[in-house]
Design a protein around this motif. Sequence first.
Motif, PDB file in Angstrom:
ATOM      1  N   HIS A   1       0.822  -1.207   0.000  1.00  0.00           N
ATOM      2  CA  HIS A   1       0.000   0.000   0.000  1.00  0.00           C
ATOM      3  C   HIS A   1       0.858   1.260   0.000  1.00  0.00           C
ATOM      4  O   HIS A   1       0.683   2.158  -0.830  1.00  0.00           O
ATOM      5  N   TYR A   2       1.788   1.307   0.930  1.00  0.00           N
ATOM      6  CA  TYR A   2       2.622   2.498   1.039  1.00  0.00           C
ATOM      7  C   TYR A   2       3.537   2.647  -0.172  1.00  0.00           C
ATOM      8  O   TYR A   2       3.814   3.754  -0.623  1.00  0.00           O
TER       9      TYR A   2
ATOM     10  N   ARG B   1       2.887   1.794  -3.230  1.00  0.00           N
ATOM     11  CA  ARG B   1       2.067   2.379  -4.291  1.00  0.00           C
ATOM     12  C   ARG B   1       1.758   3.830  -3.997  1.00  0.00           C
ATOM     13  O   ARG B   1       1.761   4.683  -4.878  1.00  0.00           O
ATOM     14  N   TYR B   2       1.484   4.081  -2.739  1.00  0.00           N
ATOM     15  CA  TYR B   2       1.169   5.448  -2.353  1.00  0.00           C
ATOM     16  C   TYR B   2       2.323   6.374  -2.720  1.00  0.00           C
ATOM     17  O   TYR B   2       2.143   7.406  -3.345  1.00  0.00           O
ATOM     18  N   PHE B   3       3.511   5.971  -2.342  1.00  0.00           N
ATOM     19  CA  PHE B   3       4.685   6.791  -2.626  1.00  0.00           C
ATOM     20  C   PHE B   3       4.874   6.992  -4.119  1.00  0.00           C
ATOM     21  O   PHE B   3       5.186   8.085  -4.575  1.00  0.00           O
TER      22      PHE B   3
ATOM     23  N   GLY C   1       2.637   6.844  -6.335  1.00  0.00           N
ATOM     24  CA  GLY C   1       1.542   7.683  -6.789  1.00  0.00           C
ATOM     25  C   GLY C   1       1.732   9.144  -6.437  1.00  0.00           C
ATOM     26  O   GLY C   1       1.156  10.028  -7.060  1.00  0.00           O
ATOM     27  N   THR C   2       2.545   9.402  -5.414  1.00  0.00           N
ATOM     28  CA  THR C   2       2.811  10.781  -5.012  1.00  0.00           C
ATOM     29  C   THR C   2       3.888  11.399  -5.873  1.00  0.00           C
ATOM     30  O   THR C   2       4.320  12.509  -5.633  1.00  0.00           O
ATOM     31  N   GLN C   3       4.327  10.666  -6.858  1.00  0.00           N
ATOM     32  CA  GLN C   3       5.391  11.154  -7.731  1.00  0.00           C
ATOM     33  C   GLN C   3       6.654  11.462  -6.941  1.00  0.00           C
ATOM     34  O   GLN C   3       7.302  12.474  -7.169  1.00  0.00           O
ATOM     35  N   MET C   4       6.955  10.620  -5.982  1.00  0.00           N
ATOM     36  CA  MET C   4       8.231  10.760  -5.298  1.00  0.00           C
ATOM     37  C   MET C   4       9.347  10.629  -6.338  1.00  0.00           C
ATOM     38  O   MET C   4       9.176   9.953  -7.349  1.00  0.00           O
TER      39      MET C   4
END
Lengths: 370, 370
Positions: free
Chosen positions: B108-109, B111-113, B115-118
């Motif tokens: 989850h994290y 993908r989250y990262f 998705g945040t365009q890190m």
Amino acid sequence: MAKVKISDVAREAGVSLGTVSNALNHPEKLRPETLKLINETINRLGYLPNQSARQLAGGTTKSFGLVLPRLDHGFSLQIASGAHNEARKHGYDLLIANADNDDILEDHYLRYFMGTQMSGVMVQPMASPDWHPAMTKMPVPIVYLDIHCSEPGYYVAADNEAQGRIIAELAIARGAHHITVVGRAAFMQLTLRVLGIHKALALHPDIKIEVIDAGEWNTAVDGYSIGAQIAERSSDERPDFVIGLSDVLASGVISALIDKGISVPEQVRVAGCDGNPLAWSGSVPLTTVAPPGYEIGRKGVQLLMEQIENKPIAKAKRVRIGSAVRTVTAGTATEDINRQELVRPFLLKRASTQASTQTDATAINLGAYL
Amino acid sequence: MAKVKISDVAREAGVSLGTVSNALNHPEKLRPETLKLINETINRLGYLPNQSARQLAGGTTKSFGLVLPRLDHGFSLQIASGAHNEARKHGYDLLIANADNDDILEDHYLRYFMGTQMSGVMVQPMASPDWHPAMTKMPVPIVYLDIHCSEPGYYVAADNEAQGRIIAELAIARGAHHITVVGRAAFMQLTLRVLGIHKALALHPDIKIEVIDAGEWNTAVDGYSIGAQIAERSSDERPDFVIGLSDVLASGVISALIDKGISVPEQVRVAGCDGNPLAWSGSVPLTTVAPPGYEIGRKGVQLLMEQIENKPIAKAKRVRIGSAVRTVTAGTATEDINRQELVRPFLLKRASTQASTQTDATAINLGAYL
DNA sequence: CTGAAAGCGCTAACAT
DNA sequence: ATGTTAGCGCTTTCAG
């Protein structure tokens, strides 16, 4: 390499863009069939929703930010752990930033988090929150951890006075006749501990109490030199119980005592009181009072949720200070509110005060620090 | 409460919107005078740039994400610390997420990262990275920490074989005649440690070696029961050096040994080898080999930077596996590359193997874990 | 330095 | 149940 976007998924799945969006945000609104097709396409294409765009368009993020002063301190980790669990429970993510003992960085991450439209932000500040009052009037809920003050705001802190009281009560229970408190009460928190100690001892005028306010930084070295000094006293002038205002200080004292041939805890008992649960010195595990970091993290998130939902969650006691408190009316923004939670520390008895059992496992998940 | 936006600042400062944007992103393009005016207005209004919008419009974020399996383990914290410092050095932020021992959350994290365009993401995965191969072909640079495999990707790991070798060499140096290795080599990492031990001992055929592959989970309890078993042997069948494949295991062994009246390190020396620098059991501090978490974090960020700049930074040795490696041509995306960094662990001598000095401070900043 | 305008990728109305 | 469209706040360009 070229990033696949929602329109790609839509085209590829042969549905409209809005439908894919719905699949992501309101899956219940779709025919299971369509949903399945879309999900497959998403996986096949390796589509990752752009969180920035999502949040820009949608509103909130369902995630909290936590700014910690440092990562190599058990207390901060307990906070992180408690906050994380509570956040997940409410369906929120938790992102942690390490300010690395740097004021500037702390501020930087704070602003960063607010700019990311986090649902809420928590800080364990190094300085007093007065330091950056700008934050308090920000549009994002914020909670200060491990500190409390009378400015409007939300605070969760350990009860430092209780911390002192608890350790003093242990000394009493162990039959101390002469207690020496060691360390400079440089911060308010330490002052409160001393206060707690005095309060506990006020009931026992027969016990001699002495405060050695020495050393500049409460380091182990400071503790050592004080310990050495104590060791050289004649046995009737020597305390039978030493309380270090910090654990490293206490550790230093123990080292000195042992080096000088005084046995701990047989001749002198020693306790720390800032809760490094694993503190040890040489081979004598140190009794200490641990601030319940986990609980503080949990409460922090609860206060965040409270601000978000604009109504109390837990039925904990509320400390209201001054006239700066208004009643919370549902659905209304509440300014000027001062909300404090004090969390009671717990005692970790260990060998340095002659614990009943050497292995005081104390249930808490501290072992992993090893 | 209403969020102030860039247009508010522009209006209030009496300049155009684009100018404020420039003040934020290209301050050098502005007359110092105007810049000052704008900055004052920003502060006065308490304006916080909306990071989501910024990134959506602009592109990249200059920040890295780090997903850790848990926060209460010193090793992970060292990683975080090393990664943080290196990231700051390059002007990047570091955000940390705690996966809390949960595969799903880890994913989850991650993908989250992304998705945040890190700008880049690092994971210390709980499972093998084969587990989620989807990640590898994502558009965001990713580095796996504390693990290595031959799939294409970037990896930084401790040299587990060296870990075993180092501890075995210590045993040899201490004059061991009979070494017992304790623990189930359930993971590749543990297997490598055993391999390292054997390699070191291959040069010393006179030393008797024995492996007790018992217990299911390498817990302290497993260690205890094995220790008890060892204690009951006759003295000539008893090893004079026990190596625990993990520190908790070794701790368990020590407890059992002492309970059964066998002294450590006098009669039997014991060492762990997974680097819990503070591991102790009862009152005998444990010798162990610590994987250099800090260094792993640092290298992780360096590999990220390398991917971003698409050219090597450090002149460290490069392990290339198979034919899956291409030469990196500047400006070109490189697929299928397998890049591994092995970091050498270091020995922490302590009382359980009769360290020369009890207080082996070992310079590293581990003390704060207390 | 200004002003205007075109997106960035997505969500949430609103239609259909 | 599905398609269409108007922004979300910002960065960039481009002509003044």
